[in-house]
Enzyme design. Sequence first.
Site, PDB file in Angstrom:
ATOM      1  N   TYR A 199       9.166  49.806  50.551  1.00  0.00           N
ATOM      2  CA  TYR A 199       9.951  48.714  49.969  1.00  0.00           C
ATOM      3  C   TYR A 199       9.110  47.444  49.861  1.00  0.00           C
ATOM      4  CZ  TYR A 199      13.775  45.221  49.878  1.00  0.00           C
ATOM      5  OH  TYR A 199      14.611  44.184  49.572  1.00  0.00           O
ATOM      6  N   ILE A 248      20.566  39.094  54.100  1.00  0.00           N
ATOM      7  CA  ILE A 248      21.691  38.352  53.526  1.00  0.00           C
ATOM      8  C   ILE A 248      22.981  38.747  54.249  1.00  0.00           C
ATOM      9  CG2 ILE A 248      22.985  37.818  51.421  1.00  0.00           C
ATOM     10  CD1 ILE A 248      20.026  36.901  51.394  1.00  0.00           C
TER      11      ILE A 248
HETATM   12  C1  AKB Z   1      16.428  44.886  53.942  1.00  0.00           C
HETATM   13  O1  AKB Z   1      16.754  44.781  55.135  1.00  0.00           O
HETATM   14  O2  AKB Z   1      15.820  45.862  53.485  1.00  0.00           O
HETATM   15  C2  AKB Z   1      16.772  43.750  53.018  1.00  0.00           C
HETATM   16  C3  AKB Z   1      15.647  42.787  52.854  1.00  0.00           C
HETATM   17  C4  AKB Z   1      15.272  41.894  53.955  1.00  0.00           C
HETATM   18  O3  AKB Z   1      15.045  42.727  51.820  1.00  0.00           O
HETATM   19  N1  AKB Z   1      17.947  43.077  53.489  1.00  0.00           N
END
Ligand code: AKB
Length: 321
Positions: free
Chosen positions: A142, A172
């Site tokens: 990610y 968030i």
């Molecule tokens: C996640 O935890 O993957 C998201 C982010 C911090 O991008 N909330």
Amino acid sequence: MKRILVTGAGGQIGSELVPALRARYGSENVIATGHVSPLPEEVSAGPCAYVDVTKYSQVDDAIKECRVDTVFHLASVLSALAERNRRDAYDVNFNGMNNVLEAGVANRLDMVVAPSSIAAFGPETPSDNTPNDTVQKPNTVYGISKVFSELMGNYYSTKLGLDVRGVRLPGIISWKVEPTAGTTDYAVAIFYGAIREGRYTCFLSPETRLPMMYMPDAISALMSVAEADGSLLKHHADFNVNAMSFTPSELAAAIRERIPGFEIAYQVDELRQGIADSWPDKLDDTVAREEWGWAPRYDLDAMVDDMLENLGRKLGAAPAV
Ligand code: AKB
């Protein structure tokens, strides 16, 4: 900015960003899209379309058919799920971003807004007061996809004339639609546990400090960066934004001040703990403050008060004491 298409509109952020954009630009001018049908009721009151961002033709067709000039590209596989499902994450996060950017150029869009994340940083990044421009070597799929998204956004902005903007969102917190598949999700789930049962078992360790933000500030960040005067921006798709920073034990203490019997236990999930440990504690957002006037409204206490009030009402329960 007159007609806007939002990808990933059914998610935690989309389901609040779409109504906010509709309130500002007119309901008929904001098209909520997603790859699940039907979309949640929060967004299905206005125009909606099915769009799978991994298919270029679907993105391109939707931009043409809906005659939009701006895309808010929210569709993304979040951190924890991306580690478990790398191929899907690659398809959505890398190919999806590429499809939106290419369709943006082909259709001469005015703007693409693509949120990045604190995940764009990694274990070698200075973690306290992380500067805007610093080491970015994330060790998650990610996070790597968010660095790709930032760098491609900057490239398309400077070389191809497509205005791409983005902020690095922290965890968030919100009460309308629950987040799924992220590492910061505990900071929402803890409120459901507190209100329903007076207890919560946290998957991160008590002292794991992470940057967080309440949803109204996240919506404000996305809309403000989109509305900023482009001639004043030196950055494009990579603005740090900061609001608050806390650990699970500090959040639990803030909840306990309002729900005295609240109890927290810890059962650490190694995958999510490893991800959280690679992320910063707190971001320095001076660049966003200087270039487009970023200023959050909610600190920890204001967020906890508002969450307990609104989530309590939504769940139809007086907080457990
Ligand atoms: C996640 O935890 O993957 C998201 C982010 C911090 O991008 N909330």
